[in-house]
Design an enzyme around this catalytic site. Structure first.
Site, PDB file in Angstrom:
ATOM      1  N   ARG A   2     -37.531  16.230  55.583  1.00  0.00           N
ATOM      2  CA  ARG A   2     -37.518  17.283  54.560  1.00  0.00           C
ATOM      3  C   ARG A   2     -37.137  18.628  55.196  1.00  0.00           C
ATOM      4  O   ARG A   2     -36.607  19.501  54.531  1.00  0.00           O
ATOM      5  CB  ARG A   2     -38.915  17.440  53.930  1.00  0.00           C
ATOM      6  CG  ARG A   2     -39.277  16.396  52.892  1.00  0.00           C
ATOM      7  CD  ARG A   2     -40.745  16.497  52.540  1.00  0.00           C
ATOM      8  NE  ARG A   2     -41.155  17.823  52.108  1.00  0.00           N
ATOM      9  CZ  ARG A   2     -41.078  18.275  50.858  1.00  0.00           C
ATOM     10  NH1 ARG A   2     -40.589  17.505  49.913  1.00  0.00           N
ATOM     11  NH2 ARG A   2     -41.488  19.485  50.551  1.00  0.00           N
TER      12      ARG A   2
ATOM     13  N   ARG B  93     -30.761  22.979  61.940  1.00  0.00           N
ATOM     14  CA  ARG B  93     -29.511  23.741  61.847  1.00  0.00           C
ATOM     15  C   ARG B  93     -29.030  24.158  63.229  1.00  0.00           C
ATOM     16  O   ARG B  93     -29.817  24.255  64.161  1.00  0.00           O
ATOM     17  CB  ARG B  93     -29.722  25.012  61.021  1.00  0.00           C
ATOM     18  CG  ARG B  93     -30.250  24.764  59.627  1.00  0.00           C
ATOM     19  CD  ARG B  93     -30.030  25.986  58.742  1.00  0.00           C
ATOM     20  NE  ARG B  93     -30.605  25.768  57.420  1.00  0.00           N
ATOM     21  CZ  ARG B  93     -31.705  26.379  56.964  1.00  0.00           C
ATOM     22  NH1 ARG B  93     -32.338  27.240  57.740  1.00  0.00           N
ATOM     23  NH2 ARG B  93     -32.164  26.125  55.764  1.00  0.00           N
TER      24      ARG B  93
ATOM     25  N   ARG C  29     -53.243  11.733  50.741  1.00  0.00           N
ATOM     26  CA  ARG C  29     -53.698  12.686  51.737  1.00  0.00           C
ATOM     27  C   ARG C  29     -54.172  13.898  50.954  1.00  0.00           C
ATOM     28  O   ARG C  29     -53.513  14.306  49.987  1.00  0.00           O
ATOM     29  CB  ARG C  29     -52.531  13.041  52.660  1.00  0.00           C
ATOM     30  CG  ARG C  29     -52.958  13.800  53.883  1.00  0.00           C
ATOM     31  CD  ARG C  29     -53.636  12.909  54.888  1.00  0.00           C
ATOM     32  NE  ARG C  29     -53.997  13.713  56.060  1.00  0.00           N
ATOM     33  CZ  ARG C  29     -55.070  13.501  56.799  1.00  0.00           C
ATOM     34  NH1 ARG C  29     -55.897  12.497  56.504  1.00  0.00           N
ATOM     35  NH2 ARG C  29     -55.330  14.245  57.834  1.00  0.00           N
TER      36      ARG C  29
ATOM     37  N   ARG D 271     -51.705  25.539  58.263  1.00  0.00           N
ATOM     38  CA  ARG D 271     -50.989  26.799  58.004  1.00  0.00           C
ATOM     39  C   ARG D 271     -51.893  27.833  57.372  1.00  0.00           C
ATOM     40  O   ARG D 271     -52.948  27.506  56.835  1.00  0.00           O
ATOM     41  CB  ARG D 271     -49.738  26.568  57.149  1.00  0.00           C
ATOM     42  CG  ARG D 271     -49.935  25.676  55.958  1.00  0.00           C
ATOM     43  CD  ARG D 271     -48.573  25.311  55.351  1.00  0.00           C
ATOM     44  NE  ARG D 271     -48.752  24.252  54.356  1.00  0.00           N
ATOM     45  CZ  ARG D 271     -47.767  23.630  53.724  1.00  0.00           C
ATOM     46  NH1 ARG D 271     -46.530  23.949  53.957  1.00  0.00           N
ATOM     47  NH2 ARG D 271     -48.019  22.690  52.848  1.00  0.00           N
TER      48      ARG D 271
ATOM     49  N   GLU E 184     -55.213  26.334  55.379  1.00  0.00           N
ATOM     50  CA  GLU E 184     -55.028  25.007  54.773  1.00  0.00           C
ATOM     51  C   GLU E 184     -55.418  23.939  55.787  1.00  0.00           C
ATOM     52  O   GLU E 184     -54.852  23.875  56.878  1.00  0.00           O
ATOM     53  CB  GLU E 184     -53.555  24.866  54.360  1.00  0.00           C
ATOM     54  CG  GLU E 184     -53.197  23.522  53.788  1.00  0.00           C
ATOM     55  CD  GLU E 184     -51.767  23.486  53.244  1.00  0.00           C
ATOM     56  OE1 GLU E 184     -51.245  24.521  52.772  1.00  0.00           O
ATOM     57  OE2 GLU E 184     -51.162  22.398  53.312  1.00  0.00           O
TER      58      GLU E 184
ATOM     59  N   TYR F  63     -43.863  12.308  46.081  1.00  0.00           N
ATOM     60  CA  TYR F  63     -44.021  13.728  46.351  1.00  0.00           C
ATOM     61  C   TYR F  63     -42.775  14.470  45.882  1.00  0.00           C
ATOM     62  O   TYR F  63     -41.751  14.456  46.534  1.00  0.00           O
ATOM     63  CB  TYR F  63     -44.253  13.951  47.842  1.00  0.00           C
ATOM     64  CG  TYR F  63     -44.599  15.390  48.142  1.00  0.00           C
ATOM     65  CD1 TYR F  63     -45.711  15.957  47.548  1.00  0.00           C
ATOM     66  CD2 TYR F  63     -43.814  16.176  48.964  1.00  0.00           C
ATOM     67  CE1 TYR F  63     -46.037  17.281  47.781  1.00  0.00           C
ATOM     68  CE2 TYR F  63     -44.138  17.498  49.205  1.00  0.00           C
ATOM     69  CZ  TYR F  63     -45.243  18.036  48.608  1.00  0.00           C
ATOM     70  OH  TYR F  63     -45.559  19.354  48.825  1.00  0.00           O
TER      71      TYR F  63
ATOM     72  N   ASP G  84     -40.757  17.929  44.824  1.00  0.00           N
ATOM     73  CA  ASP G  84     -40.732  19.389  44.772  1.00  0.00           C
ATOM     74  C   ASP G  84     -40.707  19.774  43.297  1.00  0.00           C
ATOM     75  O   ASP G  84     -40.332  18.969  42.440  1.00  0.00           O
ATOM     76  CB  ASP G  84     -39.460  19.915  45.463  1.00  0.00           C
ATOM     77  CG  ASP G  84     -39.590  19.863  46.981  1.00  0.00           C
ATOM     78  OD1 ASP G  84     -40.729  19.929  47.470  1.00  0.00           O
ATOM     79  OD2 ASP G  84     -38.552  19.756  47.670  1.00  0.00           O
TER      80      ASP G  84
HETATM   81  N1  UDP Z   1     -43.598  19.456  59.615  1.00  0.00           N
HETATM   82  C1  UDP Z   1     -43.941  19.624  60.948  1.00  0.00           C
HETATM   83  N2  UDP Z   1     -44.066  20.893  61.431  1.00  0.00           N
HETATM   84  C2  UDP Z   1     -43.922  21.994  60.673  1.00  0.00           C
HETATM   85  C3  UDP Z   1     -43.586  21.818  59.307  1.00  0.00           C
HETATM   86  C4  UDP Z   1     -43.446  20.533  58.815  1.00  0.00           C
HETATM   87  O1  UDP Z   1     -44.122  18.665  61.686  1.00  0.00           O
HETATM   88  O2  UDP Z   1     -44.080  23.121  61.182  1.00  0.00           O
HETATM   89  C5  UDP Z   1     -43.440  18.070  59.094  1.00  0.00           C
HETATM   90  C6  UDP Z   1     -44.766  17.526  58.552  1.00  0.00           C
HETATM   91  O3  UDP Z   1     -44.820  16.135  58.798  1.00  0.00           O
HETATM   92  C7  UDP Z   1     -44.648  17.799  57.049  1.00  0.00           C
HETATM   93  C8  UDP Z   1     -43.162  17.566  56.813  1.00  0.00           C
HETATM   94  O4  UDP Z   1     -42.530  18.056  58.007  1.00  0.00           O
HETATM   95  O5  UDP Z   1     -45.453  16.928  56.301  1.00  0.00           O
HETATM   96  C9  UDP Z   1     -42.602  18.274  55.584  1.00  0.00           C
HETATM   97  O6  UDP Z   1     -42.850  19.661  55.680  1.00  0.00           O
HETATM   98  P1  UDP Z   1     -42.832  20.607  54.411  1.00  0.00           P
HETATM   99  O7  UDP Z   1     -42.864  22.016  54.878  1.00  0.00           O
HETATM  100  O8  UDP Z   1     -41.728  20.185  53.520  1.00  0.00           O
HETATM  101  O9  UDP Z   1     -44.253  20.214  53.763  1.00  0.00           O
HETATM  102  P2  UDP Z   1     -44.904  20.721  52.396  1.00  0.00           P
HETATM  103  O10 UDP Z   1     -44.722  22.196  52.356  1.00  0.00           O
HETATM  104  O11 UDP Z   1     -44.206  20.024  51.301  1.00  0.00           O
HETATM  105  O12 UDP Z   1     -46.325  20.342  52.540  1.00  0.00           O
END
Ligand code: UDP
Length: 361
Positions: free
Chosen positions: A157, A161, A241, A272, A297, A345, A347
Site C-alpha cells: 500500500r 519512489r 486486528r 503513530r 495509536e 480493508y 480506503d
Molecule cells: N507500514 C510500515 N511502516 C510505516 C507505515 C506502514 O511498515 O511507517 C506498513 C504496515 O504494515 C501497514 C502497511 O504498511 O499496515 C500499510 O500502511 P498504511 O499507512 O497504508 O496503513 P493505514 O494508514 O491504512 O493503517
C-alpha cells in the site's frame, strides 16, 4: 415500516452512499446503525475549547484518483487543500515517508539523484536495512506478526519512489472536508426519503431479518454489518486486528509540527501519533489555539466485543469468508458491502466507488 422499499444496515461510508443512491432513485429507505451516530469509523468530535476536529478512530484523509468518487464527494462538501505527509521517527531521527530520495539520502547520509539511488537500491543489503528500519518493527506491532507472515498487498500500500515527492498518497485529489466529516455524512443522508434509525442492529432470526425487534418487510437489504455476526458466527468469528487510542490535550500550540508521525521501532508500543489541528490549517481558531490535541495509536489483538479495524487476510480467514458468502446466497434480497460486510480493508474512496458501482434494485 411497512411502506419502506429498502433497508440499509450500517451507516458507514458504503451504507450512507447506498442509502443516498436509493433515495435518489425514489426508494423509501430505512437506514439503521447499531451505533448512536452515522459515519462509522470516520466519526469525529469537535473539542469545544479548541475547535479541534478529533478523528475518534484514527486519522482519515480523503484521497482519490477516481473522478466519479471525487465528483460525488464534492456534491456534499468542499475540501481544504490538505495534502497528507507522514514522518517516520526512527532512532531519534525524523524521515519523510514514503521510501523516496528524501528518506534514502538521509538514512544513508548520501546526496543521490534518481539514477544513482536506483542503482544503490539494487543492493539487497541496502534494501534490507531500509526494510528493517521502517517496516519490520512497525508491521510487527501493527499486525502482531512478522512482516514475512503478512500478505504482501498490505505493505505494498505504501509507494516506493525514486524522486523527491514526499506526498504520502499519489492521488491527485486530497483534502479534509471543510466543515468536518460529521457534516459531510449528515448531508449525504439528508434526504426526505431516508429514514434514519440509530442504536438499531440488523438481526437474522429463524430466516427472518429484523431491526429494532420488528420483522422487516420483504425488501432488498444492503448490509455492511460484519458478515460473521450477521449469521450469528455460525462458522466461527472472523479475525480482526484492533486498535486502542490514547488522547491527550497539551498546553502547547504545536506539539509535533505535523499531522502524523509513525514510530517504526518495534519496542515503542504505539505505531503513530496524530496531531489533529494540522488537518485544518485554514481553521485559525483551532490552528492557532495555544493548546493542541494528540492521540497515540496502539495496535492490539481483537477479542469479541472489541472494535474491528483491520481484517486479517490469511488462508483460514479466506476460507471462512467463502463459507459466509455462500451462506449469503440463500438470501436473494441481501446485498453485502463495506469493510465489515466484505471483510476487506477499503480506503474511503474505494468504499464510495463500491457503493456507486453497486447494482441497486
Ligand atoms: N507500514 C510500515 N511502516 C510505516 C507505515 C506502514 O511498515 O511507517 C506498513 C504496515 O504494515 C501497514 C502497511 O504498511 O499496515 C500499510 O500502511 P498504511 O499507512 O497504508 O496503513 P493505514 O494508514 O491504512 O493503517
Amino acid at each position: 415500516m411497512a411502506d419502506i422499499d429498502a433497508v440499509v444496515a450500517g451507516a458507514g461510508i458504503w451504507g450512507c452512499v447506498v442509502a443516498r443512491r436509493l433515495a435518489e432513485k425514489g426508494r423509501k429507505v430505512l437506514l439503521i446503525d447499531k451505533r448512536s451516530f452515522i459515519g462509522g469509523n470516520v466519526r469525529c468530535e469537535i473539542d469545544d475549547e479548541t475547535n479541534i476536529e478529533i478523528h475518534l478512530y484514527g486519522s482519515h484523509i480523503f484521497h482519490t484518483k477516481i473522478p466519479k468518487v471525487w465528483e460525488f464527494a464534492n456534491r456534499f462538501t468542499s475540501f481544504n487543500s490538505y495534502h497528507h505527509k507522514v514522518l517516520a521517527a526512527y532512532k531519534g531521527k525524523m524521515y519523510f515517508l514514503p521510501i523516496g530520495l528524501a528518506l534514502i539520502n538521509k538514512f544513508f547520509s548520501r546526496e543521490m539523484g534518481p539514477q544513482e539511488a536506483e542503482e544503490f537500491m539494487k543492493d539487497t543489503g541496502n534494501q534490507q536495512a531500509l526494510f528493517d528500519a521502517f517496516f519490520r518493527g512497525y508491521t510487527s506491532k501493527q499486525w502482531g506478526r512478522a512482516p514475512e507472515e503478512i500478505d504482501s498487498s498490505i505493505i505494498s500500500r505504501l509507494p516506493v519512489r525514486r524522486n523527491w515527492n514526499i506526498d504520502y498518497f499519489s492521488d491527485p485529489w486530497q483534502g479534509i472536508p471543510l466543515e468536518g466529516y460529521n457534516e459531510f455524512f449528515r448531508r449525504i443522508v439528508d434526504h426526505p426519503l431516508i429514514m434514519l434509525k440509530l442504536d438499531t442492529s440488523l438481526v437474522l432470526e429463524a430466516g427472518l431479518f429484523k431491526a429494532g425487534g420488528e420483522i422487516l418487510p420483504r425488501v432488498p437489504i444492503y448490509s455492511s454489518a460484519p458478515i460473521d455476526a450477521l449469521f450469528a458466527n455460525k462458522f466461527g468469528a472472523l479475525p480482526w486486528r484492533s486498535l486502542r487510542f490514547e488522547q491527550e490535550k497539551l498546553p502547547v500550540r504545536d506539539w509535533q509540527g505535523t499531522s502524523v508521525v509513525n514510530y517504526t521501532e518495534g519496542d515503542i508500543p504505539y505505531t503513530r501519533i496524530h496531531e489533529f489541528k494540522h488537518y485544518h490549517p485554514e481553521d485559525e481558531r483551532a490552528f492557532n489555539c495555544p493548546k493542541t490535541i494528540i492521540m497515540r495509536e496502539y495496535p492490539k489483538s481483537w477479542q469479541m466485543g472489541d472494535e474491528p479495524y483491520y481484517p486479517i487476510d490469511d488462508a483460514s480467514s479466506r476460507e471462512l469468508v467463502a463459507l459466509y458468502r455462500k451462506e449469503k446466497e440463500k438470501y436473494p434480497l441481501l446485498h453485502i458491502g463495506g469493510r465489515l460486510g466484505a471483510y476487506k480493508y477499503f480506503d474511503m474512496d474505494r468504499s464510495i466507488e463500491a457503493a456507486l458501482d453497486l447494482d441497486i434494485e
